[in-house]
Design a protein around this motif. Structure first.
Motif, PDB file in Angstrom:
ATOM      1  N   PRO A   1       0.786  -1.234   0.000  1.00 19.24           N
ATOM      2  CA  PRO A   1       0.000   0.000   0.000  1.00 19.24           C
ATOM      3  C   PRO A   1       0.824   1.294   0.000  1.00 19.24           C
ATOM      4  N   SER A   2       2.114   1.189   0.333  1.00 15.90           N
ATOM      5  CA  SER A   2       2.942   2.403   0.383  1.00 15.90           C
ATOM      6  C   SER A   2       4.411   2.022   0.239  1.00 15.90           C
ATOM      7  N   LYS A   3       5.229   3.019  -0.010  1.00 17.92           N
ATOM      8  CA  LYS A   3       6.676   2.787  -0.072  1.00 17.92           C
ATOM      9  C   LYS A   3       7.165   2.255   1.277  1.00 17.92           C
ATOM     10  N   GLN A   4       6.646   2.814   2.347  1.00 12.44           N
ATOM     11  CA  GLN A   4       7.041   2.387   3.688  1.00 12.44           C
ATOM     12  C   GLN A   4       6.695   0.912   3.906  1.00 12.44           C
ATOM     13  N   ALA A   5       5.513   0.494   3.468  1.00 13.54           N
ATOM     14  CA  ALA A   5       5.097  -0.905   3.606  1.00 13.54           C
ATOM     15  C   ALA A   5       5.970  -1.811   2.734  1.00 13.54           C
ATOM     16  N   PHE A   6       6.320  -1.342   1.550  1.00  6.48           N
ATOM     17  CA  PHE A   6       7.197  -2.104   0.667  1.00  6.48           C
ATOM     18  C   PHE A   6       8.574  -2.277   1.307  1.00  6.48           C
ATOM     19  N   PHE A   7       9.124  -1.188   1.805  1.00  6.48           N
ATOM     20  CA  PHE A   7      10.431  -1.227   2.450  1.00  6.48           C
ATOM     21  C   PHE A   7      10.402  -2.178   3.649  1.00  6.48           C
ATOM     22  N   ALA A   8       9.368  -2.075   4.462  1.00  3.80           N
ATOM     23  CA  ALA A   8       9.251  -2.950   5.639  1.00  3.80           C
ATOM     24  C   ALA A   8       9.189  -4.414   5.220  1.00  3.80           C
ATOM     25  N   ALA A   9       8.466  -4.707   4.131  1.00  6.72           N
ATOM     26  CA  ALA A   9       8.375  -6.092   3.648  1.00  6.72           C
ATOM     27  C   ALA A   9       9.727  -6.576   3.133  1.00  6.72           C
ATOM     28  N   VAL A  10      10.479  -5.696   2.469  1.00  5.72           N
ATOM     29  CA  VAL A  10      11.820  -6.059   1.990  1.00  5.72           C
ATOM     30  C   VAL A  10      12.722  -6.376   3.173  1.00  5.72           C
ATOM     31  N   VAL A  11      12.706  -5.509   4.175  1.00  4.93           N
ATOM     32  CA  VAL A  11      13.559  -5.717   5.352  1.00  4.93           C
ATOM     33  C   VAL A  11      13.157  -6.991   6.073  1.00  4.93           C
ATOM     34  N   GLU A  12      11.871  -7.231   6.187  1.00  2.00           N
ATOM     35  CA  GLU A  12      11.401  -8.449   6.849  1.00  2.00           C
ATOM     36  C   GLU A  12      11.880  -9.682   6.100  1.00  2.00           C
ATOM     37  N   ALA A  13      11.749  -9.677   4.781  1.00  4.42           N
ATOM     38  CA  ALA A  13      12.182 -10.832   3.986  1.00  4.42           C
ATOM     39  C   ALA A  13      13.694 -11.031   4.102  1.00  4.42           C
ATOM     40  N   GLU A  14      14.450  -9.948   4.049  1.00  2.00           N
ATOM     41  CA  GLU A  14      15.906 -10.043   4.167  1.00  2.00           C
ATOM     42  C   GLU A  14      16.302 -10.502   5.575  1.00  2.00           C
ATOM     43  N   GLY A  15      15.601 -10.005   6.578  1.00  2.00           N
ATOM     44  CA  GLY A  15      15.876 -10.422   7.951  1.00  2.00           C
ATOM     45  C   GLY A  15      15.615 -11.904   8.152  1.00  2.00           C
ATOM     46  N   GLU A  16      14.525 -12.396   7.593  1.00  2.00           N
ATOM     47  CA  GLU A  16      14.213 -13.823   7.692  1.00  2.00           C
ATOM     48  C   GLU A  16      15.261 -14.659   6.962  1.00  2.00           C
ATOM     49  N   SER A  17      15.693 -14.163   5.817  1.00  2.00           N
ATOM     50  CA  SER A  17      16.720 -14.866   5.054  1.00  2.00           C
ATOM     51  C   SER A  17      18.028 -14.944   5.841  1.00  2.00           C
ATOM     52  N   LEU A  18      18.402 -13.841   6.460  1.00  4.15           N
ATOM     53  CA  LEU A  18      19.625 -13.804   7.260  1.00  4.15           C
ATOM     54  C   LEU A  18      19.502 -14.719   8.480  1.00  4.15           C
ATOM     55  N   LEU A  19      18.333 -14.715   9.090  1.00  3.16           N
ATOM     56  CA  LEU A  19      18.098 -15.587  10.237  1.00  3.16           C
ATOM     57  C   LEU A  19      18.218 -17.058   9.823  1.00  3.16           C
ATOM     58  N   ASP A  20      17.649 -17.391   8.669  1.00  7.51           N
ATOM     59  CA  ASP A  20      17.762 -18.762   8.168  1.00  7.51           C
ATOM     60  C   ASP A  20      19.218 -19.124   7.876  1.00  7.51           C
ATOM     61  N   ALA A  21      19.941 -18.199   7.236  1.00  4.77           N
ATOM     62  CA  ALA A  21      21.339 -18.462   6.869  1.00  4.77           C
ATOM     63  C   ALA A  21      22.233 -18.632   8.089  1.00  4.77           C
ATOM     64  N   SER A  22      21.851 -18.005   9.193  1.00 10.04           N
ATOM     65  CA  SER A  22      22.687 -18.076  10.397  1.00 10.04           C
ATOM     66  C   SER A  22      22.201 -19.135  11.388  1.00 10.04           C
ATOM     67  N   SER A  23      21.294 -19.970  10.960  1.00 15.36           N
ATOM     68  CA  SER A  23      20.778 -21.029  11.820  1.00 15.36           C
ATOM     69  C   SER A  23      21.932 -21.947  12.258  1.00 15.36           C
ATOM     70  N   PRO A  24      21.977 -22.283  13.534  1.00 12.99           N
ATOM     71  CA  PRO A  24      23.093 -23.107  14.035  1.00 12.99           C
ATOM     72  C   PRO A  24      23.182 -24.470  13.361  1.00 12.99           C
ATOM     73  N   ASP A  25      24.395 -24.867  13.073  1.00 14.07           N
ATOM     74  CA  ASP A  25      24.668 -26.183  12.498  1.00 14.07           C
ATOM     75  C   ASP A  25      24.972 -27.139  13.646  1.00 14.07           C
ATOM     76  N   PRO A  26      24.096 -28.117  13.902  1.00 14.81           N
ATOM     77  CA  PRO A  26      24.309 -29.017  15.035  1.00 14.81           C
ATOM     78  C   PRO A  26      25.582 -29.855  14.925  1.00 14.81           C
ATOM     79  N   ALA A  27      26.167 -29.928  13.740  1.00 13.67           N
ATOM     80  CA  ALA A  27      27.408 -30.686  13.577  1.00 13.67           C
ATOM     81  C   ALA A  27      28.611 -29.929  14.157  1.00 13.67           C
ATOM     82  N   LEU A  28      28.436 -28.630  14.396  1.00 14.02           N
ATOM     83  CA  LEU A  28      29.523 -27.816  14.940  1.00 14.02           C
ATOM     84  C   LEU A  28      29.479 -27.805  16.465  1.00 14.02           C
ATOM     85  N   SER A  29      30.613 -27.517  17.070  1.00 12.68           N
ATOM     86  CA  SER A  29      30.647 -27.346  18.527  1.00 12.68           C
ATOM     87  C   SER A  29      29.839 -26.095  18.883  1.00 12.68           C
TER      88      SER A  29
END
Length: 184
Positions: A46-74
């Motif tokens: 509905p707005s540039k602000q909503a678009f930006f927030a959705a982009v940040v949310e998607a990128e944040g989720e992606s980063l969170l997924d990428a940094s998920s702990p690997d149980p094979a590591l100490s």
């Protein structure tokens, strides 16, 4: 599909906001890059602000997924690997990293979403630390503070890279060791 189109638009937004500030990007520019009318873009956001927030949310989720702990590591290597993901993202896309950490100044409604991701990261670090030392209230506060320190250290490093990436990583890990009193 609608979901595919939305994901495509978010990807374009991530690319544009990674290279340009919030103020430099218009909905018309996003629509132009996407090859659609700006009216169609407004059907998704509905707005540039909503678009930006959705982009940040998607990128944040992606980063969170990428940094998920690997149980094979100490436990300590899990923390190091997660930190490495954040530093790599900041190095690869400084504007995107900065944007994700400045969202609250652009859209205060996104503060709770960012806070929720911080809680997930805190809990991940605490789970790893718990394998090494007993967790107390002070430990939880120290990890929360360490996450804020790390985010700010990376932001400062982006703008003022007077130390190497390795030195930044080591500084953050030494700070965690001191904050939670990890054994050497």
């Amino acid at each position: 599909t609608t979901e595919q189109r939305r994901a495509h638009l978010l990807g374009i937004g991530a690319e544009l906001f990674a290279r340009h500030s919030y103020e430099q990007i218009s909905i018309e520019r996003v629509a132009e890059v996407a090859g659609i009318s700006h009216g169609l873009l407004y059907r998704y956001f509905p707005s540039k602000q909503a678009f930006f927030a959705a982009v940040v949310e998607a990128e944040g989720e992606s980063l969170l997924d990428a940094s998920s702990p690997d149980p094979a590591l100490s436990p300590l290597d899990q923390i190091k690997a997660g930190l490495e993901v954040y530093i790599a993202q900041a190095e690869h896309s400084p504007s995107a990293y900065r944007m994700a950490h400045q969202l609250g100044t652009i859209d205060s409604r996104q503060g709770p979403t960012r806070q929720a991701r911080n809680v997930i990261q805190r809990d991940r670090v605490l789970n790893s630390v718990a394998a090494l030392i007993p967790i107390e209230a002070e430990t939880s506060l120290a990890v929360t503070s360490w996450l804020a320190f790390t985010q700010n250290a990376i932001l400062d490093w982006i703008d003022n890279p007077v130390i190497s990436r390795r030195q930044l990583h080591d500084l953050c890990m030494r700070t965690l060791h001191a904050a939670v009193k990890l054994p050497s």
